[in-house]
Design a protein around this motif. Structure first.
Motif, PDB file in Angstrom:
ATOM      1  N   LEU A 264      22.640 -53.181  18.799  1.00  0.00           N
ATOM      2  CA  LEU A 264      23.675 -52.817  19.772  1.00  0.00           C
ATOM      3  C   LEU A 264      23.258 -53.123  21.210  1.00  0.00           C
ATOM      4  CD1 LEU A 264      24.644 -49.311  18.329  1.00  0.00           C
ATOM      5  CD2 LEU A 264      25.780 -51.494  17.915  1.00  0.00           C
ATOM      6  N   VAL A 265      21.973 -53.271  21.433  1.00  0.00           N
ATOM      7  CA  VAL A 265      21.456 -53.412  22.797  1.00  0.00           C
ATOM      8  C   VAL A 265      22.009 -54.651  23.498  1.00  0.00           C
ATOM      9  CG1 VAL A 265      19.377 -53.700  24.200  1.00  0.00           C
ATOM     10  CG2 VAL A 265      19.379 -52.086  22.278  1.00  0.00           C
ATOM     11  N   ALA A 266      21.889 -55.811  22.886  1.00  0.00           N
ATOM     12  CA  ALA A 266      22.308 -57.053  23.551  1.00  0.00           C
ATOM     13  C   ALA A 266      23.796 -57.058  23.902  1.00  0.00           C
ATOM     14  CB  ALA A 266      21.937 -58.268  22.702  1.00  0.00           C
TER      15      ALA A 266
ATOM     16  N   ALA B 296      18.541 -47.656  10.158  1.00  0.00           N
ATOM     17  CA  ALA B 296      19.375 -47.052  11.199  1.00  0.00           C
ATOM     18  C   ALA B 296      18.896 -47.492  12.582  1.00  0.00           C
ATOM     19  CB  ALA B 296      19.351 -45.526  11.082  1.00  0.00           C
ATOM     20  N   ILE B 297      17.598 -47.459  12.793  1.00  0.00           N
ATOM     21  CA  ILE B 297      17.047 -47.878  14.088  1.00  0.00           C
ATOM     22  C   ILE B 297      17.244 -49.378  14.295  1.00  0.00           C
ATOM     23  CG2 ILE B 297      14.923 -48.076  15.448  1.00  0.00           C
ATOM     24  CD1 ILE B 297      16.210 -45.214  15.240  1.00  0.00           C
ATOM     25  N   ASN B 298      17.091 -50.159  13.243  1.00  0.00           N
ATOM     26  CA  ASN B 298      17.347 -51.601  13.354  1.00  0.00           C
ATOM     27  C   ASN B 298      18.792 -51.866  13.762  1.00  0.00           C
ATOM     28  OD1 ASN B 298      14.727 -52.335  12.730  1.00  0.00           O
ATOM     29  ND2 ASN B 298      15.149 -52.598  10.547  1.00  0.00           N
ATOM     30  N   PHE B 299      19.720 -51.096  13.206  1.00  0.00           N
ATOM     31  CA  PHE B 299      21.127 -51.254  13.584  1.00  0.00           C
ATOM     32  C   PHE B 299      21.330 -50.889  15.057  1.00  0.00           C
ATOM     33  CE2 PHE B 299      25.481 -49.674  14.048  1.00  0.00           C
ATOM     34  CZ  PHE B 299      26.171 -50.828  13.724  1.00  0.00           C
TER      35      PHE B 299
ATOM     36  N   LYS C 191      22.147 -42.406   9.170  1.00  0.00           N
ATOM     37  CA  LYS C 191      23.480 -42.518   9.765  1.00  0.00           C
ATOM     38  C   LYS C 191      23.371 -42.703  11.272  1.00  0.00           C
ATOM     39  CE  LYS C 191      25.858 -39.892   6.290  1.00  0.00           C
ATOM     40  NZ  LYS C 191      26.506 -38.692   5.902  1.00  0.00           N
ATOM     41  N   VAL C 192      24.189 -43.625  11.758  1.00  0.00           N
ATOM     42  CA  VAL C 192      24.288 -43.839  13.202  1.00  0.00           C
ATOM     43  C   VAL C 192      25.733 -43.537  13.587  1.00  0.00           C
ATOM     44  CG1 VAL C 192      24.074 -45.484  15.100  1.00  0.00           C
ATOM     45  CG2 VAL C 192      22.529 -45.651  13.126  1.00  0.00           C
ATOM     46  N   THR C 193      25.905 -42.562  14.458  1.00  0.00           N
ATOM     47  CA  THR C 193      27.233 -42.236  14.970  1.00  0.00           C
ATOM     48  C   THR C 193      27.373 -42.880  16.333  1.00  0.00           C
ATOM     49  OG1 THR C 193      27.229 -40.135  13.775  1.00  0.00           O
ATOM     50  CG2 THR C 193      28.818 -40.371  15.580  1.00  0.00           C
TER      51      THR C 193
ATOM     52  N   ILE D 162      30.954 -44.180  12.203  1.00  0.00           N
ATOM     53  CA  ILE D 162      29.706 -43.754  11.571  1.00  0.00           C
ATOM     54  C   ILE D 162      29.250 -44.861  10.636  1.00  0.00           C
ATOM     55  CG2 ILE D 162      28.566 -42.073  10.084  1.00  0.00           C
ATOM     56  CD1 ILE D 162      30.624 -40.004  11.081  1.00  0.00           C
ATOM     57  N   LYS D 163      28.079 -45.386  10.921  1.00  0.00           N
ATOM     58  CA  LYS D 163      27.468 -46.446  10.104  1.00  0.00           C
ATOM     59  C   LYS D 163      26.411 -45.794   9.226  1.00  0.00           C
ATOM     60  CE  LYS D 163      26.112 -50.791   9.223  1.00  0.00           C
ATOM     61  NZ  LYS D 163      26.952 -51.798   8.621  1.00  0.00           N
ATOM     62  N   THR D 164      26.558 -45.935   7.918  1.00  0.00           N
ATOM     63  CA  THR D 164      25.579 -45.405   6.975  1.00  0.00           C
ATOM     64  C   THR D 164      24.774 -46.567   6.417  1.00  0.00           C
ATOM     65  OG1 THR D 164      27.061 -43.588   6.408  1.00  0.00           O
ATOM     66  CG2 THR D 164      25.259 -44.034   4.884  1.00  0.00           C
ATOM     67  N   VAL D 165      23.463 -46.417   6.479  1.00  0.00           N
ATOM     68  CA  VAL D 165      22.548 -47.451   5.994  1.00  0.00           C
ATOM     69  C   VAL D 165      21.580 -46.833   4.990  1.00  0.00           C
ATOM     70  CG1 VAL D 165      22.772 -48.900   8.051  1.00  0.00           C
ATOM     71  CG2 VAL D 165      21.035 -47.106   7.994  1.00  0.00           C
ATOM     72  N   LYS D 166      20.619 -47.619   4.534  1.00  0.00           N
ATOM     73  CA  LYS D 166      19.713 -47.188   3.469  1.00  0.00           C
ATOM     74  C   LYS D 166      18.729 -46.094   3.898  1.00  0.00           C
ATOM     75  CE  LYS D 166      16.527 -49.279   0.141  1.00  0.00           C
ATOM     76  NZ  LYS D 166      15.913 -50.538  -0.287  1.00  0.00           N
TER      77      LYS D 166
END
Length: 93
Positions: A46-48, A39-42, A65-67, A30-34
């Motif tokens: 991951l795409v590449a 979150a979408i930028n993170f 949060k990105v899980t 789980i990545k927590t950002v501002k």
């Protein structure tokens, strides 16, 4: 089909990737950002690596949060691919 890792191998490797947890036959982070935009930028970062390795994580975005869930679906569990991708994801900021 990629070969599944043995339980001993999984336990050894999970200790080498901080912030990842083993949940059944999956790795979870789980990545927590501002905020939502970060979150979408993170997720976009991951795409590449996912495309390059042809190994795509399951994702859930909830505001800041990105899980991320990793498992090798066609093998039915954890493989080398999952741990390589986990290390790659951990290296992203």
């Amino acid at each position: 089909m990629t070969e599944l890792l043995a339980v001993e191998e999984i336990n050894q490797r999970i200790s080498q990737i901080s912030d990842w947890k083993l949940e059944g036959n999956k790795l979870k982070y789980i990545k927590t950002v501002k905020n939502f935009v970060e979150a979408i930028n993170f997720v976009n970062k991951l795409v590449a690596p996912a495309e390059a390795s042809q190994h795509h994580p399951d994702l859930e975005v909830s505001y800041n949060k990105v899980t991320i869930i990793l498992t090798t679906h066609n093998s039915g569990g954890l493989t080398e691919k999952d741990f390589k991708m986990a290390k790659t994801i951990s290296g992203l900021s």
